[in-house]
Design an enzyme around this catalytic site. Sequence first.
Site, PDB file in Angstrom:
ATOM      1  N   ASP A   1      42.168  42.848  40.425  1.00  0.00           N
ATOM      2  CA  ASP A   1      42.045  43.495  41.736  1.00  0.00           C
ATOM      3  C   ASP A   1      41.261  42.513  42.615  1.00  0.00           C
ATOM      4  O   ASP A   1      41.020  41.361  42.211  1.00  0.00           O
ATOM      5  CB  ASP A   1      41.392  44.882  41.621  1.00  0.00           C
ATOM      6  CG  ASP A   1      39.908  44.827  41.262  1.00  0.00           C
ATOM      7  OD1 ASP A   1      39.406  43.718  40.937  1.00  0.00           O
ATOM      8  OD2 ASP A   1      39.245  45.873  41.298  1.00  0.00           O
ATOM      9  N   HIS A   2      40.830  42.985  43.790  1.00  0.00           N
ATOM     10  CA  HIS A   2      40.077  42.111  44.700  1.00  0.00           C
ATOM     11  C   HIS A   2      38.767  41.623  44.066  1.00  0.00           C
ATOM     12  O   HIS A   2      38.365  40.487  44.275  1.00  0.00           O
ATOM     13  CB  HIS A   2      39.788  42.850  46.017  1.00  0.00           C
ATOM     14  CG  HIS A   2      39.079  44.160  45.812  1.00  0.00           C
ATOM     15  ND1 HIS A   2      39.721  45.260  45.262  1.00  0.00           N
ATOM     16  CD2 HIS A   2      37.802  44.543  46.051  1.00  0.00           C
ATOM     17  CE1 HIS A   2      38.859  46.262  45.196  1.00  0.00           C
ATOM     18  NE2 HIS A   2      37.689  45.848  45.662  1.00  0.00           N
TER      19      HIS A   2
ATOM     20  N   CYS B   1      38.600  42.542  36.860  1.00  0.00           N
ATOM     21  CA  CYS B   1      38.140  43.327  38.010  1.00  0.00           C
ATOM     22  C   CYS B   1      36.660  43.001  38.208  1.00  0.00           C
ATOM     23  O   CYS B   1      36.178  41.998  37.678  1.00  0.00           O
ATOM     24  CB  CYS B   1      38.424  44.817  37.847  1.00  0.00           C
ATOM     25  SG  CYS B   1      37.580  45.647  36.486  1.00  0.00           S
TER      26      CYS B   1
ATOM     27  N   THR C   1      33.897  44.632  37.185  1.00  0.00           N
ATOM     28  CA  THR C   1      33.126  44.800  35.949  1.00  0.00           C
ATOM     29  C   THR C   1      33.938  44.546  34.689  1.00  0.00           C
ATOM     30  O   THR C   1      33.364  44.373  33.612  1.00  0.00           O
ATOM     31  CB  THR C   1      32.606  46.252  35.849  1.00  0.00           C
ATOM     32  OG1 THR C   1      33.754  47.117  35.865  1.00  0.00           O
ATOM     33  CG2 THR C   1      31.666  46.603  36.992  1.00  0.00           C
ATOM     34  N   GLY C   2      35.241  44.637  34.782  1.00  0.00           N
ATOM     35  CA  GLY C   2      36.112  44.576  33.598  1.00  0.00           C
ATOM     36  C   GLY C   2      36.316  45.958  32.987  1.00  0.00           C
ATOM     37  O   GLY C   2      37.189  46.157  32.141  1.00  0.00           O
TER      38      GLY C   2
ATOM     39  N   HIS D   1      39.873  41.303  14.292  1.00  0.00           N
ATOM     40  CA  HIS D   1      39.826  42.648  13.712  1.00  0.00           C
ATOM     41  C   HIS D   1      40.719  43.662  14.422  1.00  0.00           C
ATOM     42  O   HIS D   1      41.281  44.533  13.773  1.00  0.00           O
ATOM     43  CB  HIS D   1      38.382  43.184  13.726  1.00  0.00           C
ATOM     44  CG  HIS D   1      37.501  42.494  12.731  1.00  0.00           C
ATOM     45  ND1 HIS D   1      36.290  43.019  12.328  1.00  0.00           N
ATOM     46  CD2 HIS D   1      37.637  41.323  12.054  1.00  0.00           C
ATOM     47  CE1 HIS D   1      35.734  42.205  11.445  1.00  0.00           C
ATOM     48  NE2 HIS D   1      36.520  41.159  11.271  1.00  0.00           N
TER      49      HIS D   1
ATOM     50  N   HIS E   1      42.101  45.885   8.374  1.00  0.00           N
ATOM     51  CA  HIS E   1      42.236  45.900   9.836  1.00  0.00           C
ATOM     52  C   HIS E   1      43.591  46.466  10.249  1.00  0.00           C
ATOM     53  O   HIS E   1      43.682  47.225  11.216  1.00  0.00           O
ATOM     54  CB  HIS E   1      42.019  44.491  10.394  1.00  0.00           C
ATOM     55  CG  HIS E   1      40.679  43.940  10.052  1.00  0.00           C
ATOM     56  ND1 HIS E   1      39.509  44.617  10.325  1.00  0.00           N
ATOM     57  CD2 HIS E   1      40.313  42.809   9.410  1.00  0.00           C
ATOM     58  CE1 HIS E   1      38.487  43.925   9.880  1.00  0.00           C
ATOM     59  NE2 HIS E   1      38.946  42.822   9.310  1.00  0.00           N
TER      60      HIS E   1
HETATM   61  C1  RB5 Z   1      36.047  47.373  42.944  1.00  0.00           C
HETATM   62  O1  RB5 Z   1      35.040  47.503  43.865  1.00  0.00           O
HETATM   63  C2  RB5 Z   1      35.534  47.698  41.550  1.00  0.00           C
HETATM   64  O2  RB5 Z   1      35.307  49.055  41.452  1.00  0.00           O
HETATM   65  C3  RB5 Z   1      36.517  47.222  40.502  1.00  0.00           C
HETATM   66  O3  RB5 Z   1      36.729  45.856  40.664  1.00  0.00           O
HETATM   67  C4  RB5 Z   1      36.112  47.406  39.067  1.00  0.00           C
HETATM   68  O4  RB5 Z   1      34.840  46.894  38.827  1.00  0.00           O
HETATM   69  C5  RB5 Z   1      36.285  48.743  38.498  1.00  0.00           C
HETATM   70  O5  RB5 Z   1      35.975  49.015  37.327  1.00  0.00           O
END
Ligand code: RB5
Length: 148
Positions: A9-10, A65, A67-68, A98, A134
């Site tokens: 995403d952005h 993203c 945070t991932g 695993h 596994h």
């Molecule tokens: C976008 O602002 C943010 O929420 C997204 O990139 C991500 O971290 C969501 O889990």
Amino acid sequence: MQKIFIASDHGGYNLKEKIKEIFSKSGYEFEDLGTNSTESCDYPLYAEKVANKVQETNGRGILVCGTGIGMSIAANKFKGIRASHCTDTFSARMTREHNNSNILCLGERITGQDLALDIVKIWLETPFSNGERHLKRIELINKIENNL
Ligand code: RB5
């Protein structure tokens, strides 16, 4: 090595572009499924694009993203997807050995660029162990997925 499907995403756009740069230099085949700028967009749509390709090809993908976490939550809703949010190289190796992880999720706002690139390299290069225990555990996950 099969083609890698990648999207963000952005919030993950800049790290995605960096990963692509490294892939181009080191000869990894990849397909970029977006997004194409830092303009705000919805991460589940990109998780879906990569998850669908991974399902269709039995291949592997990378989602980035902020945070991932959002990407991993969304990707893990798709059958057969074992998406791993990694912030360290040990987890990247273990989740291949695993869990036979087929999607790597990264957080551009969490993990520094050089570490993220090391995580990508290790995740890509580590094979699944094929260990009996596994395989059995992955089969148990499949059962949960199929409500068996
Ligand atoms: C976008 O602002 C943010 O929420 C997204 O990139 C991500 O971290 C969501 O889990």
